[in-house]
Design an enzyme around this catalytic site. Structure first.
Site, PDB file in Angstrom:
ATOM      1  N   GLY A  69      15.750  19.319   8.066  1.00 56.07           N
ATOM      2  CA  GLY A  69      14.524  18.635   8.449  1.00 56.07           C
ATOM      3  C   GLY A  69      14.635  18.007   9.821  1.00 56.07           C
ATOM      4  O   GLY A  69      13.674  18.012  10.597  1.00 56.07           O
ATOM      5  N   ALA A 195      13.714  20.292   2.764  1.00 55.06           N
ATOM      6  CA  ALA A 195      13.725  20.756   1.376  1.00 55.06           C
ATOM      7  C   ALA A 195      14.412  19.791   0.424  1.00 55.06           C
ATOM      8  O   ALA A 195      13.995  19.667  -0.734  1.00 55.06           O
ATOM      9  CB  ALA A 195      14.393  22.125   1.299  1.00 55.06           C
ATOM     10  N   HIS A 196      15.451  19.098   0.858  1.00 53.53           N
ATOM     11  CA  HIS A 196      16.174  18.247  -0.093  1.00 53.53           C
ATOM     12  C   HIS A 196      15.365  17.018  -0.494  1.00 53.53           C
ATOM     13  O   HIS A 196      15.727  16.313  -1.440  1.00 53.53           O
ATOM     14  CB  HIS A 196      17.543  17.845   0.474  1.00 53.53           C
ATOM     15  CG  HIS A 196      17.493  16.828   1.575  1.00 53.53           C
ATOM     16  ND1 HIS A 196      17.687  15.496   1.347  1.00 53.53           N
ATOM     17  CD2 HIS A 196      17.279  16.965   2.901  1.00 53.53           C
ATOM     18  CE1 HIS A 196      17.614  14.837   2.491  1.00 53.53           C
ATOM     19  NE2 HIS A 196      17.359  15.701   3.445  1.00 53.53           N
ATOM     20  N   CYS A 320      21.919  -6.219   6.096  1.00 57.95           N
ATOM     21  CA  CYS A 320      23.158  -6.593   5.416  1.00 57.95           C
ATOM     22  C   CYS A 320      23.871  -5.399   4.797  1.00 57.95           C
ATOM     23  O   CYS A 320      24.999  -5.523   4.337  1.00 57.95           O
ATOM     24  CB  CYS A 320      22.853  -7.600   4.316  1.00 57.95           C
ATOM     25  SG  CYS A 320      21.870  -9.003   4.836  1.00 57.95           S
TER      26      CYS A 320
END
Length: 459
Positions: A69, A195-196, A320
Site C-alpha cells: 500500500g 490488501a492486508h 508514550c
C-alpha cells in the site's frame, strides 16, 4: 486472545488463505509469456484485476497491483505530481493523512515543491470549504483519505472531489481503511489501498489511475503493471488479495451493522466505567469497526502492556508508546487528549462476548495504572497561594498532567498554576485536562529548557 487491531492489519481471511494455496500451483509462471504456464498465470492475473477493479469502481485497465500500500501511495503521488509539473508544484493534503502520504509530501517540499496542510476540526474531519481554499492555480495534486486510520472519521471525499474537479485539480484518495466496507464515492482521480487492511496477504497494494489523468510513472521504465509497479507480479498473493476483497465486500453490509453496534457499546460504556476519559473522532460519520479514546493520568505504554497481559491486543496513538516525545500527528491536528490513548478496531467476526470482557477488564486496568502513577482521585480543596509552579522538566507524559492535577489544590479559585514541561505531549494534554476538568487554560510561553503552561483555577 482477542485481536482488536484490524486497522493496523486484519487477520488473513479464510478465502485469502484458500485462494493463495490454490494459486501457488497455477500462478508461478511469467504471465507475459505465451506458453501454457504463462497463459494460465495471465488468466489468474486478469481475473484478479477484474475483481479488484469492480470492488474499487474503476476499469480493469485503470488498476495496477503494487508491492505494498505504501508503494501505491508513493507511486500515485509522485506520478501525479510529475504528470502535472507544467501546471505547478503545489500539493494540498489534509493534516491527518497517513504517514506514507505525509512522507511523500515532505519529500516533495524538500525537493522545492510547495505544500499546504488543510486543518481538521476536533472530530478529525476537514471542511470542504477549507479544502477548496487550499487549492491554487498552481496546485498539481490534492490528497484526502477516505477514512482516518487512527480515529475512524470519514472524510467528505465526494464533496472535495467536486471542488477539485471545478478547479481542474486531480484528487488522490488513500482508501486503505475504507475499501473493505465499500467503494469510495465521488469523482476521485487516483486511489491507493493495501490488501492486508481487509484480510488479504501483506505485500499487495492497489493503485487506480482514472483515464484522462496526467500521470508519469517515476523511475526506470518497466513493461509490467502499466509501468507503475516494476518487477515480477506476485500472482498468488494478488489472487488472494482480490478474492478476499470480494469476500469481505459480500459480508460488509451485515458486519457493518453488527460491529457498529459493538463500537457504540464501547463508546457509551467507556465513559461510564472509566473516569476522565475522552472518546475522540466523529461519533456518527465514522468507520463501523473503530473507536479511539484517551484516558487522563495514564501512561499509554503501560496501559497497552497491561491490556496485552489481560489478553487484548489494541493499538495507540499516544506518544508514550513510541520512541518519540511527539504525540500522533492525527491527535495533534485534532487538538485532543493524547495520553492514555487506545484504539480499538474490531476484525470481521469479532464476538460480542469479547467486547463485553474487554470493557470489564479496561476499568480495573486503567485504575491500576493510575494508582501506580500516583494519579489524584479528585481535585483538592483550595489552598492559599495565588501562584504555584510545578517543575516537570525532564518528565514524560502523563506525569506533567498528574502533577498539575495535584497542584491545582494549592491555589484558591482564581489562582494560577504554572507547569514547566519539555514533553511535547503536554502541549495537547494540559489544555485537554483544563477542558475536561472545567479549568481555565491561559496559554504557554517558552522558558529555559522547555515551555511554561499556565492554568487558572475556576472551581
Amino acid at each position: 486472545m482477542p485481536y482488536f487491531d484490524a486497522a493496523s492489519s486484519a487477520p488473513l481471511h479464510p478465502v485469502a488463505r484458500q485462494a493463495l494455496q490454490a494459486s501457488l500451483d497455477e500462478g508461478w509462471a511469467d504471465p507475459a509469456r505465451l506458453y501454457r504456464e504463462g497463459r494460465r498465470a495471465r488468466l489468474l492475473l486478469d481475473a484478479a484485476r477484474e475483481a479488484a477493479a469492480e470492488a474499487v469502481g474503476c476499469r480493469p485497465d485503470e488498476l495496477s497491483f503494487t508491492g505494498s500500500g505504501t508503494q501505491a501511495v508513493h507511486s500515485g503521488i509522485y506520478g501525479s505530481l510529475s504528470g502535472r509539473r507544467r501546471v505547478g508544484r503545489h500539493l494540498a493534503v489534509s493534516a491527518v493523512e497517513h504517514s506514507s502520504v505525509l512522507h511523500s509530501a515532505a519529500s516533495h517540499e524538500a525537493a522545492g515543491g510547495s505544500l499546504t496542510e488543510v486543518a481538521v476540526d476536533r472530530t478529525g474531519r476537514v471542511s470542504p470549504e477549507a479544502y477548496a481554499g487550499a487549492l491554487r492555480p498552481d496546485t498539481a495534486l490534492a490528497c484526502l483519505q477516505s477514512a482516518n486510520h487512527e480515529v475512524g472519521t470519514l472524510q467528505p471525499v465526494a464533496e472535495v472531489a467536486e471542488l477539485c474537479r471545478a478547479a481542474e485539480v486531480p484528487l488522490f484518495v488513500d482508501a486503505a481503511q475504507s475499501l473493505a466496507w465499500g467503494p469510495v464515492e465521488g469523482a476521485w482521480s487516483i486511489l491507493a489501498a493495501s490488501a492486508h487492511k481487509w484480510g488479504g496477504p501483506a505485500g499487495v497494494g492497489l493503485l487506480a489511475v482514472r483515464k484522462g489523468v496526467r500521470f508519469a510513472p517515476q523511475g526506470p521504465p518497466d513493461e509490467r503493471e502499466s509501468g507503475r509497479a516494476p518487477g515480477f507480479e506476485n500472482i498468488p498473493a494478488i489472487v488472494a488479495a482480490a478474492a478476499s476483497l470480494r469476500a469481505v465486500r459480500a459480508e460488509a453490509e451485515a458486519e457493518s451493522v453488527r460491529l457498529r453496534a459493538l463500537v457504540d457499546l464501547i463508546r457509551a460504556r467507556v465513559v461510564e466505567l472509566v473516569p476522565d476519559v475522552e472518546v475522540v473522532g466523529d461519533p456518527v460519520r465514522r468507520l463501523p469497526h473503530l473507536v479511539t479514546f484517551s484516558c487522563l493520568y495514564v501512561d499509554g505504554e503501560t496501559l497497552l502492556h497491561e491490556l496485552d497481559r489481560a489478553e487484548f491486543s489494541v493499538s495507540s496513538g499516544s506518544s508514550c508508546t513510541s520512541s518519540t516525545l511527539t504525540p500522533s500527528h492525527v491527535l495533534r491536528a485534532m487538538g485532543v487528549l493524547s495520553e492514555g490513548n487506545v484504539r480499538v478496531s474490531l476484525p470481521f467476526g469479532t464476538p460480542a462476548e469479547d467486547v463485553d470482557r474487554f470493557l470489564d477488564v479496561l476499568s480495573w486496568v486503567v485504575t491500576a495504572v493510575r494508582t501506580k502513577l500516583g494519579a489524584p482521585v479528585a481535585v483538592a480543596g483550595p489552598g492559599d497561594a495565588e501562584e504555584f509552579t510545578v517543575d516537570s522538566l525532564g518528565k514524560l507524559c502523563p506525569v506533567p498532567v498528574i502533577e498539575l492535577a495535584k497542584a491545582i489544590g494549592s491555589v484558591p479559585v482564581g489562582g494560577v498554576v504554572t507547569v514547566l514541561a519539555d514533553d511535547e505531549a503536554a502541549r495537547l494534554d494540559i489544555p485537554a485536562w483544563c477542558e475536561m476538568r472545567d479549568q481555565e487554560y491561559l496559554g504557554e510561553h517558552p522558558v529555559d529548557g522547555g515551555t511554561a503552561y499556565r492554568v487558572r483555577r475556576s472551581g
